[in-house]
Enzyme design. Structure first.
Site, mmCIF file in Angstrom:
data_model
loop_
_atom_site.group_PDB
_atom_site.id
_atom_site.type_symbol
_atom_site.label_atom_id
_atom_site.label_comp_id
_atom_site.label_asym_id
_atom_site.label_seq_id
_atom_site.Cartn_x
_atom_site.Cartn_y
_atom_site.Cartn_z
ATOM 1 N N ASP A 78 11.149 6.450 -1.058
ATOM 2 C CA ASP A 78 12.302 5.576 -0.869
ATOM 3 C C ASP A 78 12.683 4.884 -2.171
ATOM 4 O OD1 ASP A 78 9.973 4.074 -0.885
ATOM 5 O OD2 ASP A 78 10.097 3.531 1.218
ATOM 6 N N ASN A 149 5.709 -4.300 9.852
ATOM 7 C CA ASN A 149 6.493 -4.044 11.074
ATOM 8 C C ASN A 149 6.343 -2.596 11.551
ATOM 9 O OD1 ASN A 149 7.845 -2.641 9.165
ATOM 10 N ND2 ASN A 149 9.839 -3.594 9.485
ATOM 11 N N HIS A 151 6.807 0.134 9.643
ATOM 12 C CA HIS A 151 7.625 1.158 8.974
ATOM 13 C C HIS A 151 6.760 2.101 8.149
ATOM 14 C CE1 HIS A 151 8.562 -1.597 5.204
ATOM 15 N NE2 HIS A 151 7.458 -0.895 4.995
ATOM 16 N N GLU A 156 12.456 1.903 9.472
ATOM 17 C CA GLU A 156 12.187 0.637 10.134
ATOM 18 C C GLU A 156 12.107 0.854 11.650
ATOM 19 O OE1 GLU A 156 11.310 -1.506 8.145
ATOM 20 O OE2 GLU A 156 12.782 -2.107 6.634
HETATM 21 C C1 F6R Z 1 6.839 2.074 -0.321
HETATM 22 C C2 F6R Z 1 7.078 2.266 1.107
HETATM 23 C C3 F6R Z 1 6.633 1.253 2.109
HETATM 24 C C4 F6R Z 1 5.231 0.695 1.835
HETATM 25 C C5 F6R Z 1 4.852 -0.307 2.903
HETATM 26 C C6 F6R Z 1 3.498 -0.949 2.625
HETATM 27 O O1 F6R Z 1 7.379 3.139 -1.072
HETATM 28 O O2 F6R Z 1 7.694 3.213 1.492
HETATM 29 O O3 F6R Z 1 6.659 1.844 3.375
HETATM 30 O O4 F6R Z 1 4.307 1.741 1.803
HETATM 31 O O5 F6R Z 1 5.813 -1.331 2.976
HETATM 32 O O6 F6R Z 1 3.586 -1.699 1.460
HETATM 33 P P1 F6R Z 1 2.277 -2.252 0.733
HETATM 34 O O7 F6R Z 1 1.508 -1.073 0.313
HETATM 35 O O8 F6R Z 1 2.796 -3.025 -0.439
HETATM 36 O O9 F6R Z 1 1.572 -3.086 1.736
#
Ligand code: F6R
Length: 261
Positions: A78, A149, A151, A156
């Site tokens: 992303d 959440n 995702h 989401e």
């Molecule tokens: C990042 C992504 C997000 C993260 C997720 C967890 O490229 O796609 O889905 O993997 O928000 O974030 P962290 O690892 O910072 O807890």
């Protein structure tokens, strides 16, 4: 008769450092076996905190051994929309600093969705992203974190099993979690481009990371809730080669009996 069994998600309880060593080894083994077959390994990569130790481990192995990673293809999950390409909070910046630069991955082989597209360019860009993954043979291994959440990527809550690379509105939890990095919630972009759930599930292997007590509630829901759009990470339970790496804090009060070793 239709089975009512809920598919389970194999998990390993370990420290982030242990996960990093194991996954880095798996990635380097894939690079070697694909090279023997005359092709490049293709990795789907995440940003955020969860994969940092994997990237550091890869950098260390490349520096201390004869391994080279310069011929892999990588596709990020992303990218925020509406940021200049060189913005310090862009995922492109994160990848250049921590992964592409230190590993010597050429910019044409380290691919992310663009952050600075005009609205009229987004749909074609997303289709081209899917095509680019297919043209190099699909993702051999996808690294994932899980948002608080539920995702995966920026899929989401509400995302369907069938969705593919597209523009999304970011959830308020996601934006709040990014606020400190951006120096305030109002500076966090509201939109992003993300690979879809279907795109992610097409990866041949998926390795998921969730560490720390802040992830315990969502780890529980990922393992126990019904598979569906309320917690997109539950879709991972439908994949045939997926493994979740959790530490004791992220596992919280759950039993370790589901651990696959
Ligand atoms: C990042 C992504 C997000 C993260 C997720 C967890 O490229 O796609 O889905 O993997 O928000 O974030 P962290 O690892 O910072 O807890």
């Amino acid at each position: 008769m239709m089975s009512t069994a809920t598919p389970s998600l194999p998990f390993v309880v370990c420290t982030p450092a242990e996960a990093a060593r194991e996954i880095a080894t798996e990635m380097l083994d894939l690079v070697a076996s694909r090279a023997r077959a005359g092709r490049s390994a293709v990795f789907g990569l995440a940003t955020g905190r969860s994969p940092l130790e994997i990237y550091a481990e890869l950098v260390q192995r490349v520096r201390t051994t004869r391994f080279a990673l310069d011929n892999v293809w990588t596709f990020n999950l992303d990218e925020y929309l509406g940021l200049p390409a060189r913005h310090p909070q862009s995922f492109a910046h994160y990848m250049r600093e921590r992964v592409f630069g230190p590993l010597g991955i050429h910019r044409e082989r380290g691919i992310l969705p663009a952050s600075d597209l005009a609205p009229s360019q987004v749909a074609a860009h997303c289709r081209a992203y899917e095509r680019a993954i297919a043209e190099v043979g699909g993702l051999d291994l996808q690294i994932l974190g899980i948002g608080r959440n539920g995702h995966i990527g920026f899929n989401e809550p509400g995302s369907t099993r069938e969705c593919r690379t597209r523009e999304v509105m970011l959830d308020e939890t996601t934006r709040a979690d990014a606020a400190a990095n951006f120096g305030g919630l109002e500076r966090v972009p509201t939109r992003a481009i993300t690979m879809g759930v279907a795109t992610i599930l097409e990866a041949r292997r998926i390795r998921v990371l969730a560490f720390g007590a802040s992830k315990s509630a969502i780890v529980r829901r990922t393992l126990e809730d019904a598979v569906g759009p309320d917690v997109p990470a539950t879709y991972l339970r439908e994949h045939s080669d997926v493994r979740l790496y959790v530490d004791a804090a992220a596992l919280g009060g759950l039993s370790r009996s589901g651990a696959n070793r």
